[in-house]
Design a protein around this motif. Structure first.
Motif, PDB file in Angstrom:
ATOM      1  N   ARG A 205       0.738  -1.080  -0.061  1.00  0.00           N
ATOM      2  CA  ARG A 205      -0.055  -0.066  -0.017  1.00  0.00           C
ATOM      3  C   ARG A 205       0.932   1.145  -0.080  1.00  0.00           C
ATOM      4  O   ARG A 205       1.796   1.260   0.540  1.00  0.00           O
ATOM      5  N   LYS A 206       0.424   2.299  -0.650  1.00  0.00           N
ATOM      6  CA  LYS A 206       1.028   3.621  -0.616  1.00  0.00           C
ATOM      7  C   LYS A 206       0.369   4.592   0.234  1.00  0.00           C
ATOM      8  O   LYS A 206       0.739   5.534   0.644  1.00  0.00           O
ATOM      9  N   ASN A 207      -0.818   4.308   0.569  1.00  0.00           N
ATOM     10  CA  ASN A 207      -1.803   5.095   1.296  1.00  0.00           C
ATOM     11  C   ASN A 207      -1.685   4.764   2.729  1.00  0.00           C
ATOM     12  O   ASN A 207      -2.830   4.976   3.653  1.00  0.00           O
ATOM     13  N   GLY A 208      -0.959   3.958   3.173  1.00  0.00           N
ATOM     14  CA  GLY A 208      -1.071   3.310   4.529  1.00  0.00           C
ATOM     15  C   GLY A 208      -0.064   2.126   4.753  1.00  0.00           C
ATOM     16  O   GLY A 208       0.781   1.809   3.572  1.00  0.00           O
ATOM     17  N   GLY A 209      -0.037   1.336   5.990  1.00  0.00           N
ATOM     18  CA  GLY A 209       0.820   0.485   6.258  1.00  0.00           C
ATOM     19  C   GLY A 209       0.398  -1.179   5.616  1.00  0.00           C
ATOM     20  O   GLY A 209      -0.995  -1.100   5.569  1.00  0.00           O
ATOM     21  N   LEU A 348       5.705  -4.751   9.512  1.00  0.00           N
ATOM     22  CA  LEU A 348       4.907  -3.651   8.945  1.00  0.00           C
ATOM     23  C   LEU A 348       5.737  -2.871   7.796  1.00  0.00           C
ATOM     24  O   LEU A 348       6.943  -2.599   8.119  1.00  0.00           O
ATOM     25  N   LEU A 350       5.810   0.552   5.662  1.00  0.00           N
ATOM     26  CA  LEU A 350       5.029   2.033   5.817  1.00  0.00           C
ATOM     27  C   LEU A 350       5.451   2.688   4.542  1.00  0.00           C
ATOM     28  O   LEU A 350       6.293   2.281   3.982  1.00  0.00           O
ATOM     29  N   PRO A 351       4.471   3.503   4.160  1.00  0.00           N
ATOM     30  CA  PRO A 351       4.458   4.250   2.865  1.00  0.00           C
ATOM     31  C   PRO A 351       5.842   4.766   2.882  1.00  0.00           C
ATOM     32  O   PRO A 351       6.714   4.955   1.620  1.00  0.00           O
ATOM     33  N   SER A 352       6.327   5.401   4.032  1.00  0.00           N
ATOM     34  CA  SER A 352       7.730   6.092   3.891  1.00  0.00           C
ATOM     35  C   SER A 352       8.975   5.531   3.515  1.00  0.00           C
ATOM     36  O   SER A 352       9.910   6.033   3.386  1.00  0.00           O
ATOM     37  N   ALA A 353       8.640   3.871   3.550  1.00  0.00           N
ATOM     38  CA  ALA A 353       9.825   3.099   3.551  1.00  0.00           C
ATOM     39  C   ALA A 353      10.539   3.279   2.142  1.00  0.00           C
ATOM     40  O   ALA A 353      11.677   3.174   1.697  1.00  0.00           O
ATOM     41  N   ASN A 354       9.832   3.483   1.159  1.00  0.00           N
ATOM     42  CA  ASN A 354      10.424   3.760  -0.168  1.00  0.00           C
ATOM     43  C   ASN A 354      10.677   5.263  -0.547  1.00  0.00           C
ATOM     44  O   ASN A 354      11.057   5.305  -1.787  1.00  0.00           O
ATOM     45  N   GLU A 355      10.428   6.049   0.427  1.00  0.00           N
ATOM     46  CA  GLU A 355      10.721   7.435   0.026  1.00  0.00           C
ATOM     47  C   GLU A 355      11.958   7.915   0.184  1.00  0.00           C
ATOM     48  O   GLU A 355      12.744   7.401   1.119  1.00  0.00           O
TER      49      GLU A 355
ATOM     50  N   ASP B   6      -4.880   5.043   5.550  1.00  0.00           N
ATOM     51  CA  ASP B   6      -4.550   5.253   6.912  1.00  0.00           C
ATOM     52  C   ASP B   6      -4.064   6.684   7.104  1.00  0.00           C
ATOM     53  O   ASP B   6      -2.974   6.843   7.723  1.00  0.00           O
ATOM     54  N   HIS B  51       0.331   9.641   7.364  1.00  0.00           N
ATOM     55  CA  HIS B  51      -0.111   8.072   7.565  1.00  0.00           C
ATOM     56  C   HIS B  51      -0.091   7.826   9.029  1.00  0.00           C
ATOM     57  O   HIS B  51       1.185   8.212   9.983  1.00  0.00           O
ATOM     58  N   GLU B  54       3.250   5.716  11.194  1.00  0.00           N
ATOM     59  CA  GLU B  54       4.620   6.199  10.846  1.00  0.00           C
ATOM     60  C   GLU B  54       5.328   6.558  12.149  1.00  0.00           C
ATOM     61  O   GLU B  54       4.805   6.822  13.295  1.00  0.00           O
ATOM     62  N   VAL B  66       8.593  12.599   9.207  1.00  0.00           N
ATOM     63  CA  VAL B  66       8.559  11.301   9.273  1.00  0.00           C
ATOM     64  C   VAL B  66      10.004  10.779   9.034  1.00  0.00           C
ATOM     65  O   VAL B  66      11.001  11.336   8.444  1.00  0.00           O
ATOM     66  N   GLN B  68      12.447   6.948   8.970  1.00  0.00           N
ATOM     67  CA  GLN B  68      12.324   5.606   8.441  1.00  0.00           C
ATOM     68  C   GLN B  68      12.183   4.540   9.397  1.00  0.00           C
ATOM     69  O   GLN B  68      11.166   3.889   9.437  1.00  0.00           O
TER      70      GLN B  68
END
Lengths: 369, 479, 369, 479
Positions: A205-209, A348, A350-355, B6, B51, B54, B66, B68
């Motif tokens: 998911r990109k809009n949540g975990g 888990l 998270l969306p931030s993982a790929n940013e 979320d 989100h 996070e 945020v 990581q």
């Protein structure tokens, strides 16, 4: 859909779970031309149809009886034909809980195996959810396909489940629809989950975990999977193991030491009386020989031989709960406890993982290397 | 809920997990400052739109972004495992005031986290004696105290149950997430179901059930006071409050008096009809009161009718009242072939309940087409419980740091038990056809168990395995 | 020797364990010039001497009391000054059991650590046994030396224990005597037990088996140690983990739903009475305004405000065991459970392991490689 | 025992562990053939002189030799884990008769084990589908059935307890080795100790205690029948039988009637003295009987005196009789500061016992030198128990095969509990000096617990933590 409606009456074509005895369950599909047999008798399906789910049904010979129960994933798990090691209810429960699978969730499962987990997932996500389940083993895939279709779980018969014959470790995951990235939860029951993890990227998911559970019997599998999860930027890595015990209510005798004292006194009295009798006999013998005894001492009354009813022999087998005795309510474990099924490894994504523009990674492991 | 993404929206509930592992509950009210004590403070506006789940850091006063990863959840307490360390109170050379000053600098942004930790590490006399692993852990542990980072958790059963257990385990009857989870599973909870619920855990169980089905269900909640104690529901957010659930038609409530004595209760709330003209003649506040009382009566009547209809898909029971005293009211309302799931913090309570339920029988009217006849006839029947089991469910957590895998050194001791069973219906004529009378006789004659085995198998009519002596006792009771 | 004699009276110079409260224990060596202090008062040693072990002793101020208990390894474990993580009683028990340590056993321990295990081993093997314990850490060695001498465990003060300052991982084991090979059991509580295992060769028995226990908190240590044990021809490799729980007997209220029904009826009656009063007041108001009421209806008797004593408010704090209520005897776990200390890895070395003329090795692992 | 070396001597007891994991008990009687059923048979003479705990194989009919390793103890059941395997009854192509023939060849020595297994493996249709690991396991599992190998275990607590549990868990009251081990540890069992033991597990506990101290102790065993049930003792060998232990002066026994009512019991066995001349005049069999009865009386008197003297170093209790009914007799015999260790298969029994023991008080005469006086005076005292804990001890076993580490999939469900406590002596005057009366008063006034904390700390006189409500209840009882 499986277990979706609570019918009251058993109908032709229904899937039901037959309760033959505690822990003895078997599935049945009602077909009025067939007859169910077990050691206690025969049950023509035609006599089952029209009865209520949950009512006692006698065999034709009236020698035995069964219950037909509503199929639930939990009863199915106890009744299903094993194609592989299955996921049992306590594990199912923990996985659903920690993956936060709820009504409407979109879930990946690989592999399908015996389908025990598939049934539970399909039930929980309901008509608005979606379950993608993957099985690479051809025979198992075919069997599952038939089973899930019979159970009205497959998408094309109004269900929520998409079953794919595919080796996700080598070929990755392909979800037949426009928004492949929108997966809430992933359940991997594979010998080498780490091979599948790297393929998950496009589904996350990109809009949540997105949450994952890897189900592995051995510690070494867990260790290798943890490494792969870290490399693929999963976080909140958590490992648990279930300790599930099944207890049975029982009764045990409430024994007072006064019982033992009474019995000892009784036995002693008998022995002393016996000694006395022997002494008397000896005296009589001597009398016969020496002729110098008194007659009065020989009038010993014989003790009855049977033990007194209030003094049971210690080895007597007493029926549990016998009202002649006092009982204490206690609890015993089943004699063989399932002490391990698999380790449950959760993480888990998270969306931030790929940013790229988030702050740097701060982790203890990095510093400890 | 889940399909909306979320994202934290205005006024949403958020659980803030601090580096100390403590969890705080907040609402994301706009333009608010949230103070996390020694961990700093931040403006809610910078949280809204982010989100859930996070990790965030306070990088400038009151601003967050945020980050990581922040793996403190996987760290063990070094003092328990570091064999090299000789404990002594004087290891920390850096004075308390200096640390406070450094933390002050941190808050104003003049010092980075890592620098502070470096300074603290340098001032520890034992630091250099540690292995590199221990050093890493030491840094991380200090980080728990000084890092201005937090985790913004989405409300869910697991987070809320842990939060309540930490705050007041008695209030939630020691309910753990794993126990709630197993209850929901054993009860076959699914979207669209209709459940009978007794929940005195501040509605922690009810909220968990509503989360599981995303409020797509019908629950009848029976409560022992005038109003249910629903204090946990708000932790799930505004769509999970008692009011919202009732409005959504997923929840009805009745107190025990309503449930046990519906007719008298209803009679007392009955409102005589007023004809339209008389109504129009009333003062506005009397009109309003009349309408309110009419509506109250109609709702109560509807709720009572729902309860009277029974046939619920499962019973879920969490209560301070002994199940032995309540189940006689509740079990008749459960559908046939449906699960009965009873929780207690104490095994003993469930053992007593299980023994009581083995001999539970509830006569019911049952009509059935008999062999050779056409018309349904009434037969003597009674409802019973099948397959009584007492479950103990615990999740054991492990540390899975590379090279350092082991179960957590300590775990909370809260632990409850679950009694599960399935409701079924038995018939006297089937009992009579079986070998029941014979067995009874044999039991009285005290013949040995072995002998039984060589005879023709005939099934026993109750819930436990045929060859346990307990079964025989139960049969005697059932008769 | 520690805990060797059961003295009845406390004497000058004795080591005793002071019981200050449940789980609050501290060791004491009696010296008539000293005084023990705690939050409940002062206890001059001179007033302790001459008392019986196990008797209640009041503080000078009579505000508190203590018990002086015989030192046992189990109490010592609860009272001892921690120098390292210690071996707790459930682990001690399992280790002694599975290493088959009995009276007369000859045992190696490395490292000594805080000496918790040392005390238990020394107690169990008795005067005819021998315990060789090794500690490489200088400060810990010195502290242990003093402690074991004070506790009369050391060989030179009549005990059975030989403490050596030595790094067994690097320098191996040296036993100060003529028959070094005669060791029954080995206990390794070391960060890297595999480094020590290869040095054990000369100590192993030739006329029977030698048993080993490696005590390691982490799974990876176990895995590496298993490998070393296999390489060094140990067999019967077995790994266990203890699940030890401490329960407390408690009471919980036996609550009958009839209580709730009574309370609800009471509250309802009050509310209805309140409504009635309000109605009456309204009628009165109306009367005053409209002057058409009857006086008789206003004689409502006021309900007393205090709740009835038989209907306690639900939030009232009730003392556990209060005789006004019914109670059920139950059991609770301590609030924090020690869920893990270490994995216990056991193995057996047999005399045949070093012989060349026995039959070939048959092992499943060999075939699986 | 241990210092003699672990060599199997003539008539020694040996536990034979078969490849199937079953264990058999034998004596190494010379010139005997031991048949292990399908695993073959061997002559005892070839076992005598060997070391205990070695692995043996039957390499020629009736002959055995030592082999180095046999790791079946570490193998899991493949069928539970091998996901590749589709179960079906027809996997084994080799017919039953062929296998029997092969086994026949094996017995006559014409075929080696490994060859047989190879043949079996080749005939399995699923064999080639398995991983190499699964194959290894398959071979090993088949080996369990066909290898003619065994393990000659030395009798010891762990082996004997497991053996009994497998055969008849009820007979040993579900006692597991770990529970026995913890009882011995908590009871501070050590060479030279003097113990009061109640053991209705066929003396499994007593034997374990005797093994632990190598019979260097004094035990008083109280038993409920005329003679103790000592059926487990012989499993340790001839030096552990009741007779041998009594001869060795490490064991005395009394039945409960002797213990509870010694004077009357003794009176009944009293034998009037006969003067030497009268004795000489007796017939030989009367002489013998007289001497026997004299000796019996003297022994009984001595045993009763030992029991009357009390002051045992610990009480160890394993009994079918509820401890609530027996401890009033036994506790006065335990020394001050000594452990009391009570076992039950059921937690409930120990919960009841614990509640009963919290309020246990036994008035004793105690003389002490009071402050300001010189002469010892009698003071009112009563014995109590301190630190009541209920222990649950389980050992969880793991498989540690390389790459395949995990807990065993199933374990036996036998599980008992241990209640431990320490006997101490309290004084009424110390109770009076403490805050006891004040607290009592407070409890009656129902003041809140919080308030208590702000007051001057004064210690409570009983065994539980001061701030539990239970303590207060206990105090009320104790008063």
């Amino acid at each position: 859909m499986f277990s979706q409606t609570q019918k009251q009456f058993i109908e032709e074509g229904d899937l039901a779970i037959v309760w033959l005895g505690k822990g003895k369950l078997t599935p049945i599909v009602l077909n009025s031309t067939e007859t169910l047999h077990n050691q206690f008798g025969a049950y023509p399906h035609s006599e089952l149809i029209g009865k209520r789910y949950g009512q006692q049904i006698a065999s034709s010979s009236k020698q035995g009886f069964i219950y037909l129960l509503h199929p639930t994933p939990e009863l199915w798990t106890l009744a299903l034909p094993h194609r592989t090691q299955i996921v049992y209810t306590p594990d199912v429960s923990a996985i659903v809980q920690k993956l936060r699978i709820v009504e409407g969730s979109r879930v990946i499962e690989a592999g399908t195996g015996s389908g025990s987990m598939t049934h539970a997932l399909s039930r929980t996500i309901g008509p608005t959810g979606k379950l993608y389940t993957f099985e690479y083993h051809e025979t198992r895939y075919q069997t599952a396909l038939k089973e899930f279709t019979d159970h009205k779980m497959m998408e094309d018969v109004g269900g929520n489940t998409v079953l794919t014959h595919r080796d996700v470790c080598k070929q990755g995951f392909v979800l037949k629809e426009s928004s492949p990235e929108d997966i809430h939860s992933v359940f991997l029951d594979l010998p080498a989950p780490w091979e599948a993890i790297e393929h998950l990227g496009p589904c996350l998911r990109k809009n949540g975990g997105t949450r994952i559970c890897c189900f592995s019997p051995c510690m070494e599998q867990v260790q290798r999977t943890v490494q792969s999860l870290r490399e693929n930027k999963w976080t909140e890595i958590q490992m648990i193991r279930l300790d599930h015990k099944l207890w049975m209510a029982r009764k045990t005798r409430d024994m007072d030491i006064e019982e033992a004292l009474d019995r000892l006194r009784f036995v002693k009295r008998k022995r002393l009386d016996g000694l006395e009798r022997r002494r008397q006999r000896q005296l009589q013998e001597n009398n016969t020989a020496d002729d110098d005894s008194s007659e009065t001492q020989t009038t010993v009354v014989e003790e009855p031989r049977a033990p007194s009813p209030t003094l049971p022999a210690t080895n007597k087998r007493i029926r549990e709960g016998d009202e002649a005795y006092n009982w204490i309510n206690v609890c015993k474990l089943e004699s063989e406890v399932k002490s391990h099924t698999s380790y449950l490894l959760f993480a888990l994504h998270l969306p931030s993982a790929n940013e790229q523009n988030t702050a740097e990674v701060v982790s203890a492991e990095k510093e400890s290397d | 809920m889940t399909s909306e993404g979320d994202v934290i929206r205005e006024n949403d509930p958020v659980f803030i997990r601090l580096p100390s592992e403590n969890v705080r509950f907040i609402h994301a009210k706009p333009n608010n400052t949230i103070s996390l004590g020694k961990f700093g403070s931040f403006l809610t506006n910078s949280l809204i739109g982010q989100h859930y789940d996070e990790y965030f850091e306070i990088y400038e006063p009151r601003k967050i972004r945020v980050v990581q990863r922040f793996t403190n959840e996987e760290l063990e307490d070094e003092s328990k495992n570091n064999k090299e360390l000789v404990d002594s109170g004087s290891n920390q050379k850096l004075q308390h005031e200096e640390i406070e000053k450094l933390k002050g600098n941190l808050k104003t942004g003049s010092l980075k986290d890592e620098k502070l930790i470096e300074q603290i590490a340098q001032s520890s006399t034992t630091f250099d004696k540690k292995t590199s692993f221990a050093q890493a852990k030491y840094l991380a542990r200090k980080g728990e105290k000084y890092f201005q980072k937090f985790h913004a958790l989405k409300p869910c059963m697991e987070v809320i149950a842990r939060y309540m257990l930490e705050r007041d385990p008695t209030k939630v009857l020691d309910l753990t997430p794993e126990t709630i989870g197993l209850m929901l599973t054993l009860a076959n909870v699914r979207p669209g179901g209709r459940y009978l619920v007794v929940d005195e855990s501040g509605c922690l169980l009810l909220g968990s059930l509503m989360e599981r089905v995303n409020r797509k269900c019908q629950v009848m909640l029976i409560h022992p006071n005038e109003q249910p104690n629903n204090s946990c529901l708000e932790l799930w957010g505004s769509s999970f409050t008692e009011e919202a659930l009732k409005k959504n038609e997923s929840l009805r409530t009745l107190n025990w008096l309503h449930a046990v004595d519906p007719e008298e209760e209803l009679r007392e709330f009955e409102v005589a009809d007023i004809d339209p003209e008389a109504f129009e003649a009333l003062k506005p506040r009397h009109k309003k009161r009349y309408l309110h009382r009419k509506a109250f009566y109609a709702k109560l009547k509807s709720d009572m009718e729902d309860y009277a209809a029974g046939n619920y898909d499962a019973l879920l029971y969490v209560s301070n009242y002994h199940p032995k005293t309540t189940l006689k009211y509740l079990l008749p309302k459960v559908g046939l072939s449906c699960p009965v799931i009873i929780y207690s913090p104490y095994q003993n309570t469930l053992v007593e309940t299980s023994h009581a339920l083995v001999s539970y029988t509830h006569p019911v009217s049952h009509s059935e087409v008999q062999e050779g006849t056409e018309k349904p006839v009434e037969v003597e029947a009674f409802d019973k419980l099948l397959g009584l089991d007492i479950h103990e469910a615990r999740q054991l957590s492990y540390q899975v740091l590379p090279g350092r895998t082991h179960p957590l050194m300590t775990q909370r001791g809260d632990m409850g038990y679950i009694l599960s069973a399935i409701k079924v219906r038995n018939f006297n004529n089937i009992l009579a056809a079986g070998r029941f009378p014979k067995r009874s006789l044999r039991a009285k004659n005290s013949k040995s168990a072995k002998r039984t085995k060589t005879e023709t198998p005939v099934q026993t009519p109750v819930t436990e395995p045929a060859d346990t002596p307990m079964q025989e006792a139960a049969e005697a009771c059932a008769k």
